[in-house]
Design a protein around this motif. Structure first.
Motif, PDB file in Angstrom:
ATOM      1  N   ASP A 116       0.842  -1.206   0.000  1.00  0.00           N
ATOM      2  CA  ASP A 116       0.000   0.000   0.000  1.00  0.00           C
ATOM      3  C   ASP A 116       0.876   1.254   0.000  1.00  0.00           C
ATOM      4  N   TRP A 117       1.980   1.202   0.733  1.00  0.00           N
ATOM      5  CA  TRP A 117       2.872   2.371   0.762  1.00  0.00           C
ATOM      6  C   TRP A 117       3.408   2.642  -0.647  1.00  0.00           C
ATOM      7  N   THR A 118       3.860   1.575  -1.313  1.00  0.00           N
ATOM      8  CA  THR A 118       4.426   1.741  -2.657  1.00  0.00           C
ATOM      9  C   THR A 118       3.383   2.318  -3.607  1.00  0.00           C
ATOM     10  N   ARG A 119       2.178   1.785  -3.538  1.00  0.00           N
ATOM     11  CA  ARG A 119       1.128   2.255  -4.463  1.00  0.00           C
ATOM     12  C   ARG A 119       0.747   3.704  -4.163  1.00  0.00           C
ATOM     13  N   SER A 120       0.753   4.072  -2.880  1.00  0.00           N
ATOM     14  CA  SER A 120       0.430   5.484  -2.559  1.00  0.00           C
ATOM     15  C   SER A 120       1.555   6.394  -3.056  1.00  0.00           C
ATOM     16  N   GLN A 121       2.795   5.921  -2.973  1.00  0.00           N
ATOM     17  CA  GLN A 121       3.926   6.731  -3.475  1.00  0.00           C
ATOM     18  C   GLN A 121       3.835   6.892  -4.991  1.00  0.00           C
ATOM     19  N   ARG A 122       3.450   5.818  -5.671  1.00  0.00           N
ATOM     20  CA  ARG A 122       3.288   5.908  -7.148  1.00  0.00           C
ATOM     21  C   ARG A 122       2.242   6.965  -7.482  1.00  0.00           C
ATOM     22  N   ARG A 123       1.136   6.938  -6.743  1.00  0.00           N
ATOM     23  CA  ARG A 123       0.053   7.907  -7.006  1.00  0.00           C
ATOM     24  C   ARG A 123       0.533   9.326  -6.712  1.00  0.00           C
ATOM     25  N   LEU A 124       1.292   9.490  -5.628  1.00  0.00           N
ATOM     26  CA  LEU A 124       1.798  10.830  -5.288  1.00  0.00           C
ATOM     27  C   LEU A 124       2.736  11.326  -6.391  1.00  0.00           C
ATOM     28  N   LEU A 125       3.625  10.459  -6.855  1.00  0.00           N
ATOM     29  CA  LEU A 125       4.584  10.861  -7.892  1.00  0.00           C
ATOM     30  C   LEU A 125       3.844  11.242  -9.176  1.00  0.00           C
ATOM     31  N   ASP A 126       2.761  10.531  -9.475  1.00  0.00           N
ATOM     32  CA  ASP A 126       1.952  10.912 -10.640  1.00  0.00           C
ATOM     33  C   ASP A 126       1.440  12.342 -10.475  1.00  0.00           C
ATOM     34  N   GLU A 127       0.969  12.645  -9.265  1.00  0.00           N
ATOM     35  CA  GLU A 127       0.479  14.006  -8.986  1.00  0.00           C
ATOM     36  C   GLU A 127       1.577  15.044  -9.175  1.00  0.00           C
ATOM     37  N   LEU A 128       2.815  14.658  -8.798  1.00  0.00           N
ATOM     38  CA  LEU A 128       3.937  15.596  -8.872  1.00  0.00           C
ATOM     39  C   LEU A 128       4.548  15.656 -10.277  1.00  0.00           C
ATOM     40  N   ASN A 145      10.307  -1.365   1.441  1.00  0.00           N
ATOM     41  CA  ASN A 145       9.510  -0.512   0.555  1.00  0.00           C
ATOM     42  C   ASN A 145      10.252  -0.307  -0.781  1.00  0.00           C
ATOM     43  N   ALA A 146      11.563  -0.084  -0.699  1.00  0.00           N
ATOM     44  CA  ALA A 146      12.350   0.092  -1.931  1.00  0.00           C
ATOM     45  C   ALA A 146      12.351  -1.207  -2.754  1.00  0.00           C
ATOM     46  N   LEU A 147      12.480  -2.349  -2.069  1.00  0.00           N
ATOM     47  CA  LEU A 147      12.443  -3.638  -2.785  1.00  0.00           C
ATOM     48  C   LEU A 147      11.085  -3.842  -3.440  1.00  0.00           C
ATOM     49  N   ASP A 148      10.043  -3.382  -2.754  1.00  0.00           N
ATOM     50  CA  ASP A 148       8.707  -3.532  -3.322  1.00  0.00           C
ATOM     51  C   ASP A 148       8.574  -2.744  -4.627  1.00  0.00           C
ATOM     52  N   TRP A 149       9.268  -1.616  -4.717  1.00  0.00           N
ATOM     53  CA  TRP A 149       9.293  -0.860  -5.978  1.00  0.00           C
ATOM     54  C   TRP A 149       9.920  -1.700  -7.092  1.00  0.00           C
ATOM     55  N   ALA A 150      11.044  -2.357  -6.786  1.00  0.00           N
ATOM     56  CA  ALA A 150      11.727  -3.167  -7.826  1.00  0.00           C
ATOM     57  C   ALA A 150      10.826  -4.300  -8.297  1.00  0.00           C
ATOM     58  N   ARG A 151      10.013  -4.828  -7.390  1.00  0.00           N
ATOM     59  CA  ARG A 151       9.135  -5.940  -7.743  1.00  0.00           C
ATOM     60  C   ARG A 151       7.869  -5.455  -8.450  1.00  0.00           C
ATOM     61  N   ARG A 152       7.271  -4.397  -7.913  1.00  0.00           N
ATOM     62  CA  ARG A 152       5.942  -3.965  -8.366  1.00  0.00           C
ATOM     63  C   ARG A 152       6.004  -3.074  -9.601  1.00  0.00           C
ATOM     64  N   PHE A 153       7.004  -2.198  -9.637  1.00  0.00           N
ATOM     65  CA  PHE A 153       7.127  -1.246 -10.752  1.00  0.00           C
ATOM     66  C   PHE A 153       8.548  -1.300 -11.317  1.00  0.00           C
ATOM     67  N   PRO A 154       8.964  -2.464 -11.829  1.00  0.00           N
ATOM     68  CA  PRO A 154      10.380  -2.638 -12.194  1.00  0.00           C
ATOM     69  C   PRO A 154      10.865  -1.676 -13.277  1.00  0.00           C
ATOM     70  N   ASP A 155       9.950  -1.198 -14.118  1.00  0.00           N
ATOM     71  CA  ASP A 155      10.387  -0.302 -15.194  1.00  0.00           C
ATOM     72  C   ASP A 155      10.310   1.171 -14.798  1.00  0.00           C
ATOM     73  N   ASP A 156       9.840   1.418 -13.580  1.00  0.00           N
ATOM     74  CA  ASP A 156       9.660   2.813 -13.150  1.00  0.00           C
ATOM     75  C   ASP A 156      10.863   3.343 -12.391  1.00  0.00           C
ATOM     76  N   VAL A 157      11.889   2.525 -12.210  1.00  0.00           N
ATOM     77  CA  VAL A 157      13.012   2.965 -11.388  1.00  0.00           C
ATOM     78  C   VAL A 157      14.326   2.391 -11.928  1.00  0.00           C
ATOM     79  N   ARG A 158      15.311   3.295 -12.074  1.00  0.00           N
ATOM     80  CA  ARG A 158      16.617   2.860 -12.612  1.00  0.00           C
ATOM     81  C   ARG A 158      17.464   2.151 -11.568  1.00  0.00           C
TER      82      ARG A 158
END
Ligand SMILES: CC(=O)SCCNC(=O)CCNC(=O)[C@H](O)C(C)(C)COP(=O)(O)OP(=O)(O)OC[C@H]1O[C@@H](n2cnc3c(N)ncnc32)[C@H](O)[C@@H]1OP(=O)(O)O
Ligand SMILES: N[C@@H](CCO)C(=O)O
Length: 395
Positions: A116-128, A145-158
């Motif tokens: 949920d934290w990762t998804r809320s951060q994705r939504r916030l970044l969209d707003e920004l 949380n950072a690992l969850d980004w690599a798993r959930r949104f692998p193409d959204d982060v270098r």
């Protein structure tokens, strides 16, 4: 304090809030490619660096020695975003926030997960207006949380840096966290989570945090800080009942430290939030929904830095090595950088001189960064870095 209203937000539990408020801070200027998301640890806030407007309390940036102008995560170069996670109590919605009926949600607030934290951060970044991130960096449960980004949104982060983290908590930490939660819930002032506007369950929260502090120290750091020294009894708080025989025995420095830290903590944190966030940490499992950690990370094509500390028994060097192996199995370029430290888990907060250089160089050059080392290239077997104190209770 900037906040974003993210609209209806459905949590992984299936429950929803109609308009999720997220409190966040940004530092530096966005140039389209330089956004770095920093994920805070359990009781952290969005105030990762010192704020130019000098916000009080948690405005005192919790990673100010690492993030800021000219620091390792240099806000002259990077646009740093840090958001308070759902379930917490620093302006993002959680149990202490006002619910639809005008009263605090209390335990009616939906259970929260790291996802949920990762998804809320994705939504916030969209707003920004931030699409792909240059990097996500996080320590402790923020590393999960950072690992969850690599798993959930692998193409959204270098680049992803997981500092003092692990793919999941081990049984010993799960047990200690369960006891900590019970300490809160058995405080009569907890009242089923409905205590706002009344006496707060300070004693339960104090005990829970004291257990936490013991987990964040190592035997060496505790021995060095306190030994078996006696503290002046007048230093002790009177929050807990005593017994006549206690007067015969010393009140020790370590006890005094724990009382002091607990007193500070109950002033700044909400007991229900503590219950919620510790549960989110306990529940996190990188491999959930996959066959293995490696499978969960397989789609991440970027660079990964796994940074661990030899004195950390909350998230051990061996767990980080397993994590690095899981990255190595896929397309990611990974380095496992081990810091020799006897500070315990909170080394990532108090050793900027160890944490800063590899983070700085990783952000600049990925795993090829000058100060970044990797266990796979070292002559030393990773297992020889294993912390000496695997158990809080070992002799
Ligand atoms: C993202 C996040 O992590 S959240 C925000 C920051 N993190 C936390 O709050 C986590 C909990 N805190 C900690 O783990 C630590 O206090 C840290 C990591 C923040 C700092 O660690 P250190 O620099 O080693 O400080 P330490 O833990 O020794 O605490 C120092 C304080 O304890 C007091 N203290 C030290 N020994 C004793 C003692 N025997 N009796 C009473 N007080 C004591 C000091 O006077 C000092 O007080 P002050 O903060 O008012 O100046
Ligand atoms: N001590 C830090 C890290 C815990 O993992 C905190 O309370 O946020």
């Amino acid at each position: 304090m900037p906040t974003a209203e993210l609209g209806r937000f459905e949590f992984e539990s299936g429950q929803a809030v109609e308009d999720l408020t997220v409190a966040y801070e940004t530092y530096g200027e966005f140039d389209g490619r330089n956004a770095v998301l920093v994920c805070h640890a359990l009781t952290g806030s969005q105030h990762v660096a010192d704020s130019p407007d000098g916000v009080a309390g948690q405005g005192h940036g919790w990673w100010r020695s690492v993030v800021g102008p000219g620091k390792a995560i240099d806000t002259n170069d990077y646009f740093v975003v840090c958001a308070n996670v759902p379930g917490s109590c620093y302006g993002t919605d959680g149990p202490s926030a006002e619910g639809p009926d005008g009263d605090p949600y209390g335990t009616d607030f939906p259970p929260v997960t790291v996802g949920d934290w990762t998804r809320s951060q994705r939504r916030l970044l969209d707003e920004l207006g931030v699409g792909r991130l240059h990097a996500v960096v996080g320590g402790s449960v923020g590393g999960m949380n950072a690992l969850d980004w690599a798993r959930r949104f692998p193409d959204d982060v270098r680049r992803v840096a997981a500092v003092a983290a692990a793919p999941r908590l081990d049984a010993q930490c799960l047990g200690l966290n369960a006891v900590a939660r019970r300490a809160i819930r058995t405080d009569p002032d907890w009242n089923g989570g409905d205590y706002y506007g009344d006496s707060h369950p300070d004693r339960g929260l104090a005990l829970a945090r004291q257990l936490g502090h013991l987990m964040y120290l190592s035997k060496d750091s505790a021995g060095r800080k306190f030994g078996r020294r006696t503290a002046g009894r007048e230093a002790g708080g009177d929050a807990f009942p005593s017994d006549p025989a206690a007067a015969f025995f010393p009140y020790r420095d370590v006890e005094s430290y724990l009382d002091y830290q607990a007193d500070q903590f109950v002033e700044r944190f909400d007991a229900n939030s503590y219950l919620y966030l510790v549960r989110a940490m306990d529940d996190y499992d990188l491999a959930a929904g996959y066959d293995s950690d490696a499978a969960a990370l397989a789609a991440f094509p970027g660079d990964a830095l796994v940074l661990s500390f030899t004195g950390d028994w909350h998230f051990t060097v061996d767990q980080s090595e397993d994590l690095a192996e899981s990255f190595r199995a896929g397309d990611a370029s990974v380095a496992h950088h081990v810091v020799d430290s006897d500070h315990g888990h909170d080394a990532f907060l108090v050793e900027p001189e160890s944490v800063g250089p590899p983070l700085r160089d990783f952000l600049a050059d990925g795993v090829a960064g000058r100060s970044v080392t990797d266990t796979a290239e070292s002559d030393t077997e990773p297992s020889s870095y294993a912390p000496v104190h695997n158990s809080l209770f070992s002799g």
